[in-house]
Motif scaffolding. Structure first.
Motif, mmCIF file in Angstrom:
data_model
loop_
_atom_site.group_PDB
_atom_site.id
_atom_site.type_symbol
_atom_site.label_atom_id
_atom_site.label_comp_id
_atom_site.label_asym_id
_atom_site.label_seq_id
_atom_site.Cartn_x
_atom_site.Cartn_y
_atom_site.Cartn_z
ATOM 1 N N GLN A 30 -46.763 -33.148 27.222
ATOM 2 C CA GLN A 30 -47.129 -32.489 28.496
ATOM 3 C C GLN A 30 -46.629 -31.079 28.646
ATOM 4 O O GLN A 30 -45.464 -30.762 28.415
ATOM 5 C CB GLN A 30 -46.590 -33.187 29.663
ATOM 6 C CG GLN A 30 -47.468 -32.848 30.926
ATOM 7 C CD GLN A 30 -47.180 -33.875 31.982
ATOM 8 O OE1 GLN A 30 -45.821 -34.307 32.214
ATOM 9 N NE2 GLN A 30 -48.157 -34.143 32.863
ATOM 10 N N ARG A 31 -47.351 -30.102 28.891
ATOM 11 C CA ARG A 31 -47.102 -28.694 28.887
ATOM 12 C C ARG A 31 -46.522 -28.611 30.341
ATOM 13 O O ARG A 31 -47.068 -29.229 31.125
ATOM 14 C CB ARG A 31 -48.186 -27.886 28.729
ATOM 15 C CG ARG A 31 -48.827 -27.970 27.155
ATOM 16 C CD ARG A 31 -50.055 -26.898 26.929
ATOM 17 N NE ARG A 31 -50.580 -27.404 25.696
ATOM 18 C CZ ARG A 31 -51.783 -28.105 25.575
ATOM 19 N NH1 ARG A 31 -52.286 -28.523 26.716
ATOM 20 N NH2 ARG A 31 -52.165 -28.614 24.503
ATOM 21 N N ALA A 33 -47.514 -26.237 32.434
ATOM 22 C CA ALA A 33 -48.766 -26.162 33.479
ATOM 23 C C ALA A 33 -49.477 -27.373 33.843
ATOM 24 O O ALA A 33 -49.973 -27.255 34.914
ATOM 25 C CB ALA A 33 -49.677 -25.173 33.051
ATOM 26 N N GLU A 34 -49.023 -28.670 33.133
ATOM 27 C CA GLU A 34 -49.727 -29.748 33.442
ATOM 28 C C GLU A 34 -48.915 -30.619 34.324
ATOM 29 O O GLU A 34 -49.186 -31.661 34.749
ATOM 30 C CB GLU A 34 -50.096 -30.411 32.141
ATOM 31 C CG GLU A 34 -51.061 -29.633 31.232
ATOM 32 C CD GLU A 34 -51.136 -30.277 30.018
ATOM 33 O OE1 GLU A 34 -52.125 -30.447 29.276
ATOM 34 O OE2 GLU A 34 -50.159 -30.943 29.557
ATOM 35 N N ARG A 35 -47.618 -30.154 34.675
ATOM 36 C CA ARG A 35 -46.947 -30.929 35.539
ATOM 37 C C ARG A 35 -47.208 -30.462 36.992
ATOM 38 O O ARG A 35 -47.655 -29.510 37.362
ATOM 39 C CB ARG A 35 -45.356 -30.517 35.191
ATOM 40 C CG ARG A 35 -44.987 -30.907 34.003
ATOM 41 C CD ARG A 35 -43.363 -30.573 33.766
ATOM 42 N NE ARG A 35 -42.735 -30.449 32.433
ATOM 43 C CZ ARG A 35 -43.090 -30.986 31.250
ATOM 44 N NH1 ARG A 35 -43.859 -32.091 31.323
ATOM 45 N NH2 ARG A 35 -42.206 -30.789 30.223
ATOM 46 N N VAL A 36 -47.083 -31.557 37.917
ATOM 47 C CA VAL A 36 -47.145 -31.320 39.127
ATOM 48 C C VAL A 36 -46.260 -30.778 39.993
ATOM 49 O O VAL A 36 -44.821 -31.134 39.650
ATOM 50 C CB VAL A 36 -47.751 -32.670 39.893
ATOM 51 C CG1 VAL A 36 -47.790 -32.635 41.248
ATOM 52 C CG2 VAL A 36 -48.797 -33.194 39.108
ATOM 53 N N GLN A 37 -46.305 -29.783 40.597
ATOM 54 C CA GLN A 37 -45.233 -29.082 41.235
ATOM 55 C C GLN A 37 -45.520 -28.746 42.882
ATOM 56 O O GLN A 37 -46.715 -28.683 43.172
ATOM 57 C CB GLN A 37 -44.899 -27.587 40.628
ATOM 58 C CG GLN A 37 -44.519 -27.779 39.455
ATOM 59 C CD GLN A 37 -44.491 -26.453 38.537
ATOM 60 O OE1 GLN A 37 -44.662 -25.504 39.176
ATOM 61 N NE2 GLN A 37 -43.691 -26.455 37.587
#
Length: 165
Positions: A30-31, A33-37
């Protein structure tokens, strides 16, 4: 013929060999940018209360007519039920005259029931349209529930009579 089969086999082997070659491929991890923030917060605005939509005069007239038609047909169904019940109770073996008379009586009840079901189908259509267009669902729903109850009563009678024949 064996030489004709060798060429497709060699081509397939060459294609598959290309998939297995080592190389510098990107990671499937997982990059960032793909993580939920962040956090999702509800909107602070107060929800607007739903304003009931009043039915038009045409719709009220149509609803009254549909309910009247359904009640009239249901009255005919109730009147025809005792005779059909007698024929169902007297029904003899399959293909006998008494069995055929019972089948005709049940078909007559089915025919009357279909008139009530047609009114219900039209009410369903009006209800769906009102749902999609934010129309007067409450007014339509009240008549729809009434006619739906009539159809349910008729279905119960028909099921009971069919069980006897």
């Amino acid at each position: 013929m064996t030489s004709n089969l060798r060429l497709p086999a060699l081509a397939a082997a060459a294609l598959l060999a290309g998939c297995a070659t080592p190389g510098d491929y990107p990671s499937l991890a997982q990059r960032p940018a793909e993580r939920v923030q962040g956090a999702f917060t509800p909107d602070d605005a107060d929800p607007q209360p739903l304003v009931p939509v009043l039915p038009s005069a045409d719709l009220v007239a149509r609803l009254t007519q549909l309910e009247r038609e359904a009640r009239t047909a249901h009255g005919e169904f109730v009147e025809a039920t005792p005779a059909a019940r007698q024929r169902a109770e007297r029904a003899g073996p399959v293909a006998s005259d008494s069995w055929a008379a019972a089948q005709v009586a049940l078909a007559d009840l089915d025919s009357i029931r279909s008139r009530v079901a047609i009114a219900l189908a039209e009410l369903d259509s009006l209800w769906v349209d009102a749902t999609l267009e934010a129309g007067p669902r409450d007014a339509i729903g009240a008549v729809r529930r009434t006619v739906e109850a009539l159809v349910a009563q008729e279905d119960a009678v028909l099921a009971q009579l069919r069980g006897r024949v």
